[in-house]
Design an enzyme around this catalytic site. Structure first.
Site, PDB file in Angstrom:
ATOM      1  N   ASN A 139       0.825  -1.209   0.000  1.00 18.28           N
ATOM      2  CA  ASN A 139       0.000   0.000   0.000  1.00 18.28           C
ATOM      3  C   ASN A 139       0.860   1.259   0.000  1.00 18.28           C
ATOM      4  O   ASN A 139       1.953   1.284   0.537  1.00 18.28           O
ATOM      5  CB  ASN A 139      -0.934   0.012   1.214  1.00 18.28           C
ATOM      6  CG  ASN A 139      -1.876  -1.180   1.208  1.00 18.28           C
ATOM      7  OD1 ASN A 139      -2.002  -1.854   0.189  1.00 18.28           O
ATOM      8  ND2 ASN A 139      -2.515  -1.445   2.319  1.00 18.28           N
ATOM      9  N   ILE A 140       0.284   2.290  -0.588  1.00 25.62           N
ATOM     10  CA  ILE A 140       1.015   3.548  -0.738  1.00 25.62           C
ATOM     11  C   ILE A 140       0.350   4.656   0.072  1.00 25.62           C
ATOM     12  O   ILE A 140       0.709   5.816  -0.035  1.00 25.62           O
ATOM     13  CB  ILE A 140       1.108   3.932  -2.230  1.00 25.62           C
ATOM     14  CG1 ILE A 140      -0.283   4.094  -2.871  1.00 25.62           C
ATOM     15  CG2 ILE A 140       1.898   2.871  -2.993  1.00 25.62           C
ATOM     16  CD1 ILE A 140      -0.240   4.584  -4.317  1.00 25.62           C
ATOM     17  N   HIS A 156       5.801  -0.608  -2.783  1.00 21.04           N
ATOM     18  CA  HIS A 156       5.439   0.202  -3.954  1.00 21.04           C
ATOM     19  C   HIS A 156       5.576   1.699  -3.667  1.00 21.04           C
ATOM     20  O   HIS A 156       4.935   2.520  -4.312  1.00 21.04           O
ATOM     21  CB  HIS A 156       4.022  -0.162  -4.433  1.00 21.04           C
ATOM     22  CG  HIS A 156       3.925  -1.593  -4.913  1.00 21.04           C
ATOM     23  ND1 HIS A 156       2.739  -2.285  -4.978  1.00 21.04           N
ATOM     24  CD2 HIS A 156       4.883  -2.445  -5.360  1.00 21.04           C
ATOM     25  CE1 HIS A 156       2.969  -3.521  -5.442  1.00 21.04           C
ATOM     26  NE2 HIS A 156       4.265  -3.632  -5.674  1.00 21.04           N
ATOM     27  N   CYS A 205       9.042  20.786 -10.018  1.00 20.69           N
ATOM     28  CA  CYS A 205      10.188  20.652  -9.122  1.00 20.69           C
ATOM     29  C   CYS A 205      10.601  22.018  -8.564  1.00 20.69           C
ATOM     30  O   CYS A 205      10.732  22.988  -9.318  1.00 20.69           O
ATOM     31  CB  CYS A 205      11.343  20.037  -9.901  1.00 20.69           C
ATOM     32  SG  CYS A 205      12.883  19.899  -8.987  1.00 20.69           S
ATOM     33  N   CYS A 208      14.419  22.667 -10.131  1.00 25.02           N
ATOM     34  CA  CYS A 208      14.711  22.928 -11.543  1.00 25.02           C
ATOM     35  C   CYS A 208      13.456  23.206 -12.360  1.00 25.02           C
ATOM     36  O   CYS A 208      13.529  23.354 -13.573  1.00 25.02           O
ATOM     37  CB  CYS A 208      15.475  21.742 -12.142  1.00 25.02           C
ATOM     38  SG  CYS A 208      14.427  20.343 -12.580  1.00 25.02           S
ATOM     39  N   THR A 246      -4.503  -9.039   0.424  1.00 27.63           N
ATOM     40  CA  THR A 246      -3.901  -8.883  -0.900  1.00 27.63           C
ATOM     41  C   THR A 246      -4.359 -10.017  -1.808  1.00 27.63           C
ATOM     42  O   THR A 246      -4.502 -11.157  -1.356  1.00 27.63           O
ATOM     43  CB  THR A 246      -2.352  -8.816  -0.853  1.00 27.63           C
ATOM     44  OG1 THR A 246      -1.845  -8.805  -2.196  1.00 27.63           O
ATOM     45  CG2 THR A 246      -1.733  -9.971  -0.089  1.00 27.63           C
TER      46      THR A 246
END
Ligand code: BJW
Ligand code: ZN
Length: 300
Positions: A139-140, A156, A205, A208, A246
């Site tokens: 899981n994120i 992940h 970003c 940059c 899962t």
């Protein structure tokens, strides 16, 4: 019939715990389920090393949809493999950012559920008892950390990491919204406004001003080799691997439990339904893990 299907797919499992699968279980069946659960609980407290491997099902009771199975969500009718890949981001960074913006906001608004809490408390128990413990999650959403888990490997990575497509720098980012142009966007319904957001208005970003991407592991991208091998090594030396919520359908994470089984670990699975690894398990605990894990996992 779903209980029957479950039972027949589980014939290979030597110990089956079928909790809450049907209202028709006899008193005798319920007692032996409870006995098996107690046996699992005792074996876990006597283990030397335990790995917990989690997937989207652990966050389902926090209101975060899964990718597959009966609890699967859908975002504008796409499957996850159509959007979670570098090609989709190249084709439409706006669309992919809308998806991840939606999921960031949903995760930030969600709360850890009793399954996350039971795992965090089990880690404390293990620490105190000298049991070697590791949590590896696919899981994120960071809900494990918010529930108090500290030894977490994010296979992940995370919704809250971004990487610059120009200079490569990786940063943590919890901004809500992540940029003004995404405010109010990301609605999952197929009728939602999908007018592309100009690239210069997408997340950029700070160093940059290159285009940022969500730094999650997309299909076709490698997982961190160091993290993956440390999980695999840990798994292969574990007494128990708990496989929670899962479908175990996505590689290489899907190999961890079956490999550990071949190395001598016992598997205990917690799922609403059978998954790709169910036939290998010693214990299958059917039901929502927010109810089953607190019963199965020892705590202080
Ligand atoms: C409950 C519940 C409740 C619900 N209680 N339970 C063969 C071998 C090796 C690789 C491949 C292969 N074939 C294809 C591949 C490639 C591919 C792959 O595996 N594809 C498969 C679909 C077949 N793999 C990759 O591309 C990986 N990378 C790779 O292989 O790199 C190689 C390489 C090496 C060197 C250089 C270059 C490349 C990367 C895979 C990354 C996947 N990432 C995703 C999306 C990104 C992050 C995001 O946006 O979220 O990660 S895919 C998606 O699936 C997400 C998840 O983490 C992942 C796993 O899903 P999970 O967690 O299992 O959820 P579900 O929904 O599937 O299941 C939920 C379960 O919970 C169900 O079982 C429910 O019943 C249950 N449940 N409520 C208990 N309350
Ligand atoms: Zn940059």
């Amino acid at each position: 019939s779903s209980a029957l299907r479950l039972a027949s797919r589980l014939l290979n499992a030597r110990k089956v715990v079928l909790l809450q699968t049907s209202g028709m279980a006899t008193r005798g069946q319920k007692q032996s389920d409870e006995q098996r659960l107690t046996e699992l609980h005792d074996k876990l407290s006597q283990s030397k090393r335990v790995l917990v491997l989690t997937g989207a099902g652990v966050s389902a009771e926090s209101g975060i949809p899964t990718f597959r199975g009966s609890t699967a969500g859908s975002w504008r009718g796409f499957t996850i493999s159509e959007l979670a890949c570098p090609e989709a981001f190249q084709r439409s960074p706006s669309q992919v950012w809308e998806l991840y913006h939606y999921r960031r906001e949903k995760s930030l608004a969600a709360k850890p559920n009793p399954a996350h809490v039971a795992i965090a408390k089990f880690e404390q128990f293990c620490l105190k008892r000298g049991i070697d413990f590791m949590l590896a999650t696919q899981n994120i959403d960071r809900l494990h950390q918010r529930a108090g888990s500290s030894r977490v490997i994010e296979l992940h990575r995370s919704l809250f990491l971004v990487r610059c497509t120009a200079c490569g720098s990786v940063t943590e980012n919890y901004d809500s919204p992540i940029c003004e142009a995404l405010r109010g966007r990301g609605d999952p319904s197929p009728q939602a406004d999908s007018t592309p957001i100009p690239e210069d208005q997408l997340p950029r970003c700070a160093g940059c001003s290159g285009l940022l991407r969500p730094y999650v592991v997309w299909f076709g991208e490698p997982l961190s080799e160091g993290e993956l091998s440390s999980v695999q090594e840990f798994a292969n030396k574990s007494d128990f691997v708990l496989v929670v919520g899962t479908s175990n359908a996505v590689y290489p994470a899907a190999m961890i439990a079956p490999d550990a089984r071949r190395s001598g670990a016992q598997l205990a699975e917690f799922n609403l339904d059978v998954s790709c690894s169910s036939s290998d398990v010693s214990y299958f605990v059917a039901g929502p893990c927010g109810s089953t894990l607190p019963k199965a996992l020892p705590r202080l």
